[in-house]
Design a protein around this motif. Sequence first.
Motif, PDB file in Angstrom:
ATOM      1  N   MET A  48       1.048  -1.102  -0.086  1.00 27.21           N
ATOM      2  CA  MET A  48      -0.005   0.497  -0.358  1.00 27.21           C
ATOM      3  C   MET A  48       1.153   1.413  -0.016  1.00 27.21           C
ATOM      4  N   ALA A  49       1.953   1.017   0.872  1.00 25.04           N
ATOM      5  CA  ALA A  49       3.027   2.160   1.175  1.00 25.04           C
ATOM      6  C   ALA A  49       3.454   2.627  -0.516  1.00 25.04           C
ATOM      7  N   ALA A  50       4.119   1.063  -1.156  1.00 25.96           N
ATOM      8  CA  ALA A  50       5.068   1.792  -2.105  1.00 25.96           C
ATOM      9  C   ALA A  50       3.835   2.701  -3.933  1.00 25.96           C
ATOM     10  N   GLN A  51       2.556   1.322  -3.357  1.00 26.21           N
ATOM     11  CA  GLN A  51       1.528   2.304  -4.527  1.00 26.21           C
ATOM     12  C   GLN A  51       1.287   3.924  -4.297  1.00 26.21           C
ATOM     13  N   LEU A  52       0.828   3.875  -2.314  1.00 29.00           N
ATOM     14  CA  LEU A  52       0.528   5.673  -2.856  1.00 29.00           C
ATOM     15  C   LEU A  52       1.978   6.683  -3.168  1.00 29.00           C
ATOM     16  N   GLN A  53       3.274   5.603  -3.305  1.00 27.45           N
ATOM     17  CA  GLN A  53       4.988   6.777  -3.515  1.00 27.45           C
ATOM     18  C   GLN A  53       4.730   6.781  -4.403  1.00 27.45           C
ATOM     19  N   ALA A  54       4.109   5.833  -5.428  1.00 29.93           N
ATOM     20  CA  ALA A  54       3.776   5.786  -7.271  1.00 29.93           C
ATOM     21  C   ALA A  54       3.042   7.213  -7.133  1.00 29.93           C
ATOM     22  N   GLU A  55       2.005   7.562  -6.687  1.00 33.42           N
ATOM     23  CA  GLU A  55       0.763   8.509  -6.858  1.00 33.42           C
ATOM     24  C   GLU A  55       1.869   9.904  -6.399  1.00 33.42           C
ATOM     25  N   GLY A  56       2.369   9.941  -5.602  1.00 35.05           N
ATOM     26  CA  GLY A  56       2.935  11.175  -4.974  1.00 35.05           C
ATOM     27  C   GLY A  56       2.681  11.461  -3.673  1.00 35.05           C
ATOM     28  N   LYS A  57       1.693  10.386  -3.365  1.00 33.36           N
ATOM     29  CA  LYS A  57       0.596  10.791  -2.282  1.00 33.36           C
ATOM     30  C   LYS A  57       1.503  10.992  -1.155  1.00 33.36           C
TER      31      LYS A  57
END
Length: 372
Positions: A48-57
Amino acid sequence: MQRLLWAFLCSVALMLGGCGGDGDDGPPKIIIDSDYNTMSDDGQLGVMAAQLQAEGKLQVLGITVVSGNKWLDQGVVEALKSVERLGVGQRIPVYAGENFALSHDWATIEQELAAGAVNDGYYGAWSVSKTPPTQADLVAPSDGFATSTRLQAQHAVDFIIDAVKANPRQVTILAIGPLTNIAKAMRKAPEIVPLIKQIIYMGGAVHVGGNTTKLAEFNWWFDPEAAQYVVRQPVPQVVVPLDVTDTVLLTTPIYNRIAHGARQTAVTEQFREVMGPGFNGIGFEGDPNYTLNVWDTLTIAYLMDPKFATQVSEEYVDVVNAPGQANNGQSIGYTTQPAGPALQKMKVVQRFDNARFFEFYVDLLTRPVPIQ
């Protein structure tokens, strides 16, 4: 003397508006301090953290691994493969931390069980073996060991210290395992304490029974000395305890949306393999009424939007450090400051918006991988 001077200067600077970067308006910077596993709650949070990072969040500064669910080296193996599986092995570094609790060894645990702590609960690494595994004993995830992602040379404790100093008042620590790494960092470099933006824990059982002993939740039970030390520090703190995790249940329909949904990825495959059997070997794949509590992933939801928490109390929280006693690791919340050591008033999450959380959870766990 240098540490005291640094702490004094930074505390003055903070009162004046910053200490080399305070007030940063970019995405949250986080350290995930975790007793990592492939795709149970820690591993899910990593995805979840990696996906949010990819989204710039958000920005994941690093994953620091500690013994807890599994011994340190096994957790490191699973963390390295996790970031490699996601395609972020070069963007999210992994650091190895502490293998043993500060003072909670098996002989002490046996004394506690004999004293009446028994709850037929979860003992994590101690349930696997009474000594850490050798390199030859390490078990690869079903899709193999990491081949291109390397463990960072720096110790996790030193990384935490350096990351907080480099980003004063900007780093949130998601503390989703035993608190040994964090306690050691604070003891080694006490000047970092006023520089931590906040700590969000999955830990404690403030007004409910424990899941390891009758009184204690696993993460804080595994290293009670570290837990007591950290929660007493003057840092903004949020506790996501068993009080709320007992009320957020993964059900078969939600499980199926991930494990058997329209988009199948390396993450959903691991989710099915790890979560499908549950704790009883039958789990979601064999029992439509099976449920599991949701733990660590609530912390990242709260970080992204505190309104996920629908009921929050403010309490002075402490942890019992009583080696050999039945209440070792028990967490207690007080509405007013009790006599004795000064405790920190912190937010204690009591209830969550479960429906909204599971939309967030399913979305992040079913996004494409590798992450671009």
